[in-house]
Design an enzyme around this catalytic site. Structure first.
Site, mmCIF file in Angstrom:
data_model
loop_
_atom_site.group_PDB
_atom_site.id
_atom_site.type_symbol
_atom_site.label_atom_id
_atom_site.label_comp_id
_atom_site.label_asym_id
_atom_site.label_seq_id
_atom_site.Cartn_x
_atom_site.Cartn_y
_atom_site.Cartn_z
ATOM 1 N N LEU A 225 0.845 -1.181 0.000
ATOM 2 C CA LEU A 225 0.000 0.000 0.000
ATOM 3 C C LEU A 225 0.883 1.234 0.000
ATOM 4 C CD1 LEU A 225 -2.619 -0.981 2.736
ATOM 5 C CD2 LEU A 225 -2.911 -1.110 0.268
ATOM 6 N N ASP A 226 0.321 2.326 -0.488
ATOM 7 C CA ASP A 226 0.992 3.614 -0.386
ATOM 8 C C ASP A 226 1.453 3.865 1.036
ATOM 9 O OD1 ASP A 226 0.428 4.294 -2.970
ATOM 10 O OD2 ASP A 226 -0.891 5.951 -2.472
ATOM 11 N N ARG A 227 2.477 4.664 1.175
ATOM 12 C CA ARG A 227 2.877 5.096 2.511
ATOM 13 C C ARG A 227 1.744 5.872 3.180
ATOM 14 N NH1 ARG A 227 5.397 9.629 4.830
ATOM 15 N NH2 ARG A 227 5.621 10.684 2.832
ATOM 16 N N GLY A 446 1.889 3.854 -4.987
ATOM 17 C CA GLY A 446 0.783 3.264 -5.718
ATOM 18 C C GLY A 446 -0.141 2.622 -4.723
#
Length: 548
Positions: A225-227, A446
């Site tokens: 997952l995105d930060r 992303g």
């Protein structure tokens, strides 16, 4: 799955020598570069270059051949003991610590002096800094301290640079384990915490926290997952399970559901977006709808509207870089606090319908300048050292040290075994998962990415006792849980600073917890015989109102 990483990226801290890990050979724990050594690969019965035989002449410097590495797939207690964390103002912080960056000499450096390499490729620090670092014993060549940077580099030279490393703070919320049955580990990831070590993040990452605080190691990533994104994060506990889940992804039998809050009144009827997406800049993590992009499809459904913003359910049926975020922007409803696709740099319509009215280079420059003016570059994962004034423009213009054109040369899948980054402190992009990603920026930008490779350990070793002993005595502080720590655990001022460290000389204002959260959440992952979900975040509730 959404891809947010990019292999072939390097990272360094405070003028550090960067290292890039080659991918793991699946199921072996060995790196592919360990099995194939490029131009120096040896055939049966042949001696590797530099492998012995010829005796050096008197006074000649001995350059050892590259050593094979088999670091395994877990971080060790030695890595966890590098530093400790504490909680302050709702944030999880890491005490600064010493860290070694290592690399073998790149081909273009052969015949050049260390001084030339530092001057031309490591501009985040002054030459005076590197000269002082050498005199302090922090720069080593083939494990020998180098005090004179005029030494000429030769093939196979191994370089090591000890730096004082600072990690950005993250939200102080704990990782919640949803499932851990011996086959899979599922956690509810808080926003702001990267999944694995990358860029400036190491101890403030999901992988490190799971290993250090919960004793969970040897994980195989299924997706990321995105930060800044929160929600369901799935790991496999064994290679067999990892391969099984990877096959489900390939066969489109893994259903993903996200929720987000977008700006404006989203239509009540279901919306389907099938616009192709192209990666503009891997370094910044910038994508856009473009005819030359990759095909993708996202289904959106409005869940609620509070008068100014809407909660939307998102079902990505493909997995492109920033697919959800880019498609929402294209439809004219960017995520409410998206630092990239909600920025005014996209123009009055903020990229609606793919209309931007400027070149990709100008878009990138305007995006960086917008965040620099707001002192929010950390939301782009680009440190100040990565950016310099554009030629002839002074501080009014900006340019990224690695341009999009340079980044997109060749295949993004191409992996160099090791090397330096031409950027500065905390350059985004050391990917520690060891898997090449065809698209997506370096620092978890992303929504999601499929990956069943094992997570390797970083190539580290301890620094010299004289350097290590200068660390703060705060390193002995226990790591209490957030509920118990409060704001009382603060780093000790005495001994916590490094005289050579540029970060130690900067007073940075802490980001607020709100700044570290993007309104995008992985709500549910479902397969043929399993389903994992989380509670709705507060911002996704129907009666939520944004604070002024």
């Amino acid at each position: 799955m959404e891809e947010e990483g990019h292999a072939g990226r390097m990272s360094e801290d405070s003028g550090g020598v960067a290292v890039k890990e080659p991918p793991l050979a699946e199921g072996t724990g060995k790196r592919k570069s360990d099995e194939v050594d490029g131009p120096e690969r040896s055939s049966r019965g042949k001696r590797r270059r530099g492998g012995g035989g010829k005796k050096p002449r008197p006074g000649e410097r001995v350059v050892p051949p590259p050593q094979k590495r088999n670091p395994g797939v877990s971080f060790s207690q030695e890595h966890f003991n590098e530093t400790t964390h504490y909680f302050e103002g709702g944030l999880r912080k890491v005490h600064p610590y010493y860290y070694d960056f290592k690399t073998y000499c790149k081909g273009r450096w052969i015949g050049k002096t260390l001084l030339e390499v530092f001057k031309n490729e490591f501009r985040s620090e002054s030459i005076e800094y590197y000269q002082r670092a050498a005199k302090e014993g922090r720069i080593r060549l083939n494990e020998t301290t180098v005090e004179d940077l005029s030494i000429v580099l030769r093939n196979n030279d191994h370089m090591r640079n000890t730096v004082h490393r600072h990690e950005p703070p993250v939200v102080g919320r704990p990782l919640e384990v949803i499932a851990n049955d011996g086959e899979v580990l599922v956690v509810d990831k808080p926003a702001s915490i990267p999944v694995h070590p990358c860029g400036r993040f190491r101890h403030n990452t999901v992988i490190f926290i799971l290993g250090k605080e919960l004793g969970i190691s040897e994980l195989h990533t299924v997706h990321r997952l995105d930060r800044l994104t929160s929600g369901v994060l799935l790991f496999a506990r064994t290679l067999e399970v990892s391969q099984k889940l990877d096959q489900l992804v390939r066969d489109r039998q893994m259903e993903k559901e996200y929720v987000c809050r977008v700006d404006g009144e989203f239509p009540e009827e279901e919306q389907v977006c099938e616009e192709p997406i192209l990666v503009v800049s891997f370094k910044v993590g910038l994508c856009r709808v473009h005819p030359k992009g990759k095909d993708c499809r996202t289904v959106f459904q409005r869940l609620s509207f509070n008068g100014s913003s809407s909660v939307v359910r998102c079902r990505p049926l493909t997995g492109r870089t920033h697919q959800i975020r880019v498609h929402l922007q294209y439809l004219g409803f960017p995520i409410l606090n998206d630092p990239i696709y909600g920025a005014s740099a996209w123009g009055p319509q903020r990229g609606k319908g793919g209309q931007v009215g400027k070149s990709d280079e100008d878009l990138l420059k305007d995006l960086v300048e917008e965040h620099r003016s707001k002192e929010s570059l950390h939301l782009l994962d680009i440190p100040d050292d990565e950016i310099k004034p554009a030629p002839g423009e002074g501080k009014a213009g900006v340019q990224i040290l690695v341009s999009p054109a340079q980044e997109n040369k060749g295949s993004p899948n191409a992996i160099e075994t090791e090397g330096f980054s031409p950027a500065g402190i905390g350059s985004p992009g050391v990917q520690q998962d060891g898997k090449a990603r065809a698209s997506g920026p370096a620092n978890e930008v992303g929504e999601d990415v499929s990956n069943t490779e094992s997570l390797p350990v970083e190539n580290l070793s301890g620094v010299s006792d004289s350097v290590r002993n200068s660390q703060s005595p705060a390193a002995a502080t226990a790591n209490e849980d957030p509920a118990e720590a409060g704001d009382s655990l603060k780093p000790l001022a005495t001994g916590n600073r490094d005289l050579l460290c540029s970060e130690c000389k900067i007073v940075r204002q802490d980001p607020t917890e709100k700044e570290l959260i993007m309104y995008l959440h992985a709500l549910r992952y479902k397969g043929p015989d399993f389903e994992y979900s989380t509670r709705l975040p507060d911002w996704a509730k129907e009666d939520w109102v944004e604070d002024e």
